[in-house]
Each structure stands twice: as structure tokens, then as C-alpha cells.
Design an enzyme around this catalytic site. Sequence first.
Site, mmCIF file in Angstrom:
data_model
loop_
_atom_site.group_PDB
_atom_site.id
_atom_site.type_symbol
_atom_site.label_atom_id
_atom_site.label_comp_id
_atom_site.label_asym_id
_atom_site.label_seq_id
_atom_site.Cartn_x
_atom_site.Cartn_y
_atom_site.Cartn_z
ATOM 1 N N ARG A 64 0.826 -1.219 0.000
ATOM 2 C CA ARG A 64 0.000 0.000 0.000
ATOM 3 C C ARG A 64 0.859 1.269 0.000
ATOM 4 N NH1 ARG A 64 -3.129 2.711 4.535
ATOM 5 N NH2 ARG A 64 -4.995 3.633 3.586
ATOM 6 N N HIS A 68 0.403 4.464 -2.482
ATOM 7 C CA HIS A 68 0.106 5.814 -1.987
ATOM 8 C C HIS A 68 1.245 6.790 -2.281
ATOM 9 C CE1 HIS A 68 -3.543 5.170 0.853
ATOM 10 N NE2 HIS A 68 -3.582 4.341 -0.170
ATOM 11 N N ASN A 97 -3.738 8.594 4.658
ATOM 12 C CA ASN A 97 -2.583 7.955 5.307
ATOM 13 C C ASN A 97 -2.588 8.055 6.826
ATOM 14 O OD1 ASN A 97 -1.410 7.341 2.753
ATOM 15 N ND2 ASN A 97 -0.631 9.441 2.616
ATOM 16 N N HIS A 196 -6.173 -5.920 -2.492
ATOM 17 C CA HIS A 196 -7.018 -6.097 -1.307
ATOM 18 C C HIS A 196 -7.319 -7.566 -1.044
ATOM 19 C CE1 HIS A 196 -8.571 -1.657 -1.491
ATOM 20 N NE2 HIS A 196 -7.328 -1.765 -1.068
#
Length: 332
Positions: A64, A68, A97, A196
Site C-alpha cells: 500500500r 500511496h 494515510n 485487497h
Amino acid sequence: MSSLTHSLLSTTIFSVLTIFLHPSNAQLSSTFYSTTCPNVSSIVRSVIQQALQSDTRIAASLTRLHFHDCFVNGCDGSLLLDQGGNITLSEKNAAPNNNSARGFNVVDNIKTSLENSCPGVVSCADILALAAEASVSLGGGPSWTVLLGRRDGLIANQSGANTSIPAPTESLANVTAKFSAVGLNITDLVALSGAHTFGRAQCRFFNQRLFNFSGTGSPDPTLNSSYLATLQQNCPQNGSGNTLNNLDPSSPDTFDNNYFQNLLNNQGLLQTDQELFSTSGSATISIVNNFANNQTAFFQAFAQSMINMGNISPLTGSQGEIRLDCKKVNGS
């Protein structure tokens, strides 16, 4: 041939050769560290293996971080910068975040190991790209050849993080537009959403689906009823928004295609997950069906989409710097 003509011709040939031998700086390369830090991949992998022994979530968390990072100012390690010095507003404190991005300590451990082996050579942006690949493959997912040569940014962009990273409550049209803005298409969107298949999400990222969806006073109609009951128990109306839930209830720590099979059963945890399959007439539906029925197709697409994402606006050549500490700009 006059000596002048001869010398001009030689210069031209040399220039052409130079162009062939040294492609433009914007080109990342799989062999970037082959002489300066040949063990870079195995060093990254071994630190993550160590971290996984005490934290089963870390593989998903590190994957992740790369996502990001790349969606804001390109893949430049800007997400890793702490507030302080010239960094007045960090990306770490942006809404997508804050209190949810994690794994920064593992990135620091990787950086320390690399500085011990090949000081001042490997960028923090490249560490994120390598850590994502190692995390996915250690979780049972595909491997791919990571392209390298990114350099680290000198600024953070908190407002960019707030607007560019897709939110879990957004419409499929909005999320598609955010992917398109960084050069990623609908196959990239569906494939990368498949990350995911491992990891956790806090109740606050999806509890708007459980009781009063879009102000209707009822739950999101696309939620499987027994799954809904489980989620309502885990995330009661006035409970803690920080309670963790498996993104993939069937195999929460394994990278597989169960995520897509869950969508077919209306068991996508986040609104943006389920919308890939439940948005009527969407081009994403056939891709979800394909990945649900064919794990190999998903793995191949995921690997390619991670390479595509890793190519978003990297700093190369003399741009940026190689940070010695991923948390701060050199000299600050």
C-alpha cells in the site's frame, strides 16, 4: 575526405552511439544497481521476511505504501518524509494515510541494511518498489522484474495526497478518473484493486455502508446479508472506527484471486471494491469475472500493472537525491 569532414563525421557517429548507449534519463532499468548494489533485492526481501514473523499484515501495508507514494508527485518516496524542516505538511498526515499507512519502521530497517551494504546508492523510492514486489511474492502472489533508478523527491504534497489517492467511499467513475490522471487504465484499476486480497481495513473506511448508506437509512444493498451481519457486529454504529477487518475474509494473509470471487458473492469490504462488480454496465465487470475464474490471468495483469504504476513520473538522472534517511531530506 578532408580532416574537418572526417572529424565531423566521427563526432556525429559518436553522438549517435552515445544516444543508443545512454537512453533518456526517464528510463528505469532492471539492472540499475547491478554493479553498485548487486544484492539489493535479496536485502530488501530478507528484512521483510524477518518483519513478517511478528506482523502478518506487513506485506499488505508495504504494498500500500508504494501505491500511496506513486499517486502523489509520482514514485518519489515523498510519502516517507516526516513533518519538520522544509516539510511543513507531510503526506503521512493526509487523510488517506493518517493513522492507517504503516510499515515505515520496516522501510527504515531496509534502508539501514542497504546503507550498511552499499551506502548512498539505493533511493527510498526504489525501496518502496522493491518492497512491494517482495511483499506480494512472499504472500503467495506473482513475482516481477522491478525497474529501478528512481530518485527521491525533496518535497511532500499533502494536498495532493488528499485529492489524488482514491478514497474507499468514492464512485467508480471518480476512482477511474484518478487512475486515468496518472496514466493507468481500467485493467490497471481492477488488477491493482486485487491487492485487497490481503491486509486489513478499519471500520471507518466502510461503516457508511452498514447502517445508513447514502442517507437511505438502510445498508448498502450490494452487501451480502450474512456478510453484512458479521460486519455490523464488528463495527457497531457507535463503536470504534479503528477496529480492523480482513479485506479478504476467506484468505486474509494470502495473495490469491479470492478477492474477485468475494466480489461475485457481494462480499467486497470497501465500497470501491464491490463497485467494480456491482456498477451496472461497467467495463470492469468482465475483468472481475476473468480474474475470479483465472488466477494466472490476475497474477499476470497485476504484475504488469505494478510495473505501470511504478513508472508514474519518476525522478531520474540528476533530479532529486538519494536520501540517506528516508524520513528526511538530506541536510535537514
